[in-house]
Design an enzyme around this catalytic site. Structure first.
Site, PDB file in Angstrom:
ATOM      1  N   SER A 142       0.840  -1.199   0.000  1.00 55.39           N
ATOM      2  CA  SER A 142       0.000   0.000   0.000  1.00 55.39           C
ATOM      3  C   SER A 142       0.877   1.251   0.000  1.00 55.39           C
ATOM      4  O   SER A 142       1.788   1.341  -0.830  1.00 55.39           O
ATOM      5  CB  SER A 142      -0.951  -0.042   1.202  1.00 55.39           C
ATOM      6  OG  SER A 142      -1.949   0.942   1.099  1.00 55.39           O
ATOM      7  N   ASP A 199      -8.556  -6.195  -5.228  1.00 54.47           N
ATOM      8  CA  ASP A 199      -8.200  -4.910  -4.606  1.00 54.47           C
ATOM      9  C   ASP A 199      -8.803  -3.784  -5.441  1.00 54.47           C
ATOM     10  O   ASP A 199      -8.257  -3.406  -6.476  1.00 54.47           O
ATOM     11  CB  ASP A 199      -6.672  -4.793  -4.535  1.00 54.47           C
ATOM     12  CG  ASP A 199      -6.211  -3.519  -3.842  1.00 54.47           C
ATOM     13  OD1 ASP A 199      -7.059  -2.644  -3.535  1.00 54.47           O
ATOM     14  OD2 ASP A 199      -4.995  -3.396  -3.601  1.00 54.47           O
ATOM     15  N   HIS A 231      -7.927  -5.121  -0.804  1.00 58.70           N
ATOM     16  CA  HIS A 231      -6.650  -4.440  -0.574  1.00 58.70           C
ATOM     17  C   HIS A 231      -5.865  -5.079   0.577  1.00 58.70           C
ATOM     18  O   HIS A 231      -4.646  -5.183   0.532  1.00 58.70           O
ATOM     19  CB  HIS A 231      -6.931  -2.970  -0.274  1.00 58.70           C
ATOM     20  CG  HIS A 231      -5.699  -2.136  -0.107  1.00 58.70           C
ATOM     21  ND1 HIS A 231      -4.778  -1.971  -1.115  1.00 58.70           N
ATOM     22  CD2 HIS A 231      -5.235  -1.417   0.947  1.00 58.70           C
ATOM     23  CE1 HIS A 231      -3.804  -1.189  -0.684  1.00 58.70           C
ATOM     24  NE2 HIS A 231      -4.047  -0.845   0.555  1.00 58.70           N
TER      25      HIS A 231
END
Lengths: 372, 372
Positions: free
Chosen positions: B151, B316, B349
């Site tokens: 991320s 995601d 995610h």
């Protein structure tokens, strides 16, 4: 052009108590509505338009002296438009629990003499349809040629076919779903918590405090707007454009999309009621005709006899086309007459409000077939 | 099992002023960090793990007397694990502006003697990497064998290859993106507005008021959680399950997913700092290495010389695989050595935090190849 022109809202009063799904009873209620076109002698050309979360009875036309106050579905409803008022008598109604004039949280509670506020009961899609049926009675409409709605409006159209199968000949269920997903509920829950936790909410009795939970309502609307648009459309519309040409290194507006959301949020707090927002999101969350059938949508829809037009939009990530297809399959399983359009439009969930050419052509083609 | 065991955070103090991208200068700063494994004699086996929004320097292992306080990437980092501490010397660091002990908004502002609060400058991914480079100097690490992150941690790994190409031999950029989309920024903006509009925020100086903007931080976290999970996973995990078996017709918890979000939101307010949340979302929004290259990512990445492992997850929707592919194409265009894994994992995610077998095998295979 092709507008129904200047219209005037009307008001219907119902003195018979209404018992809601929650078990709560209202001693009576009022609904504000508008009509466009003429009801024919056989009273067979009436079409009900159901509104979504922030919509109202003001579906088409303008108000006297307010030429910019155009109805929310004016591109669809009017003379020569897909829902043709030369042919149909169209009714728009503000739902029970609403904030545009129908009985709702802002109305006077006869038991206390003060606004209902948080004491206004949670209403459901089923309750809305019961109230709409009273309006149909009031207007002398035994059977709707069609009930039409997008998003939660589509849920109402579907619910009409289940609760009053003999009173609706066609249902147009657009950008809708037979039930919310966990993710849909989650977004609604964040919006509700934003309102409920706003100190100006005062437990839902903010009117008496001369307050408005504007912070919470603003956040709810900002969040809502993200889910109404597709990511691609947001990218095309706003991209990473900077509002002032450079980064601020602070919390003022850097990107255009921030400015857009703040504007939408601020505007909304000026005209929408926080309690109505809460009620409407609950109605959305609760809607699930299959609930009493062990989750079996096919069994739940066996009652419906109407013809169906179902439409979804490829970029609608709030109510995916998949959800509309579930509905279509369950209807086909029951031998219903179903027209399904999956429309390639970039605008996400809000596509149903736009005048996309294919979409409008499909709606027009379906409605043209309807006998009145 | 296979844990690095009990670890102890360490602290590095930097007395040389640091000028940030915003133009603001900090007279000095401290970073809290942890290390696992042994630095080899050549100092060539060091791996930096960069944390995401709510992560910290506590990457692996536990603390003395706190067996449940397990590092956030413990499933990946440890003896015999994909990032093998028998082979690598792994460093976890809390970023500048953080709230786990490194200098940030909760720290004492030497200019006033009070906590920085809102006066702590907005920091960027670039600033974080500058600070991390000072830590590398402090540890005597001239060149990282790898910089790893998921991320916004992946953004830091990428930034290392651009800002210090000679100091990083491999970058593992996981569930990340070369820049946020308008929709990503929009979600961050709603979260920020929730915090900024909380009356307990006091313009960012809430510490002095003995207050915490818990309402806003809670909403931010609830919203964040929706975007970390996939819709399908939420459906599988929560569905439309009712918490108390029936509808409440009120605003207590009806659905399990509401309960989950409220719990996550409440828990978060107990340990995370609202100012750090604001800073971190800004760092995310601002990151865009192509900005100074007219949006040309290929040109922006020409500086990079590292080998790359890029991984994305099919579900995601926050940082779509498409975003990772953009990065891969731009790297390949520059003749870089790139391994790309697009992993089929249902968890959205947050997949990058899970021990999905394929994913971990891919990471292990890449790291095993690295020469130290």
């Amino acid at each position: 052009m092709n507008s129904v022109g200047v219209v005037t809202p009307q008001r219907a009063t119902f003195d018979t108590p209404i018992t809601l799904q929650s078990g709560a009873t209202l001693p009576g209620f009022e609904l504000v509505y508008e009509t466009y076109g003429e009801l024919n002698a056989e009273r067979s050309n009436a079409v009900l338009v159901c509104h979504a979360l922030s919509g109202s009875h003001h579906v088409a036309g303008t108000y006297a002296g307010q030429p910019k106050n155009v109805g929310w579905w004016d591109n669809l409803v009017g003379p020569g438009k897909p829902l043709d008022t030369n042919r149909f008598f169209v009714v728009g109604v503000n739902n029970l629990g609403g904030c545009y004039g129908s009985t709702g949280p802002m109305s006077r509670n006869p038991a206390t003499g003060r606004p209902y506020g948080a004491d206004f009961p949670v209403v459901t899609v089923e309750d809305w349809v019961v109230a709409q049926a009273r309006l149909a009675d009031h207007l002398g409409i035994v059977s709707w040629a069609a009930v039409v709605g997008g998003s939660v409006g589509g849920m109402q159209a579907l619910e009409w076919t289940l609760q009053y199968p003999s009173r609706v000949r066609h249902a147009l269920v657009i950008a809708s779903t037979p039930k919310l997903t966990a993710q849909n509920i989650a977004f609604n829950e964040v919006a509700r918590q934003a309102i409920l936790s706003d100190p100006d909410f005062h437990g839902g009795h903010f009117y008496e405090h001369g307050a408005v939970p504007a912070r919470g309502l603003r956040l709810a609307r900002m969040l809502g707007h993200i889910t109404y648009l597709s990511s691609n459309q947001m990218a095309e519309k706003f991209g990473r454009e900077l509002r002032h040409g450079k980064l601020s290194y602070g919390y003022d507006t850097d990107f255009q999309v921030e400015s857009y959301l703040r504007y939408q949020g601020d505007k909304f707090t000026g005209f929408f009621d926080a309690n109505t927002y809460l009620i409407t999101t609950k109605a959305l969350d609760y809607f699930d005709p299959a609930r009493d059938y062990g989750g079996d949508l096919k069994a739940a829809l066996a009652r419906a006899t109407a013809g169906f037009f179902v439409a979804s939009f490829t970029t609608d990530w709030r109510f995916l086309p998949e959800r509309s297809r579930e509905l279509v399959y369950a209807l086909l399983h029951n031998g219903r007459d179903v027209t399904y359009a999956e429309i390639d439009c970039d605008a996400g969930h809000d596509s149903f409000l736009l005048d996309d050419a294919h979409y409008h052509a499909d709606v027009a083609a379906y409605l043209d077939r309807i006998e009145t």
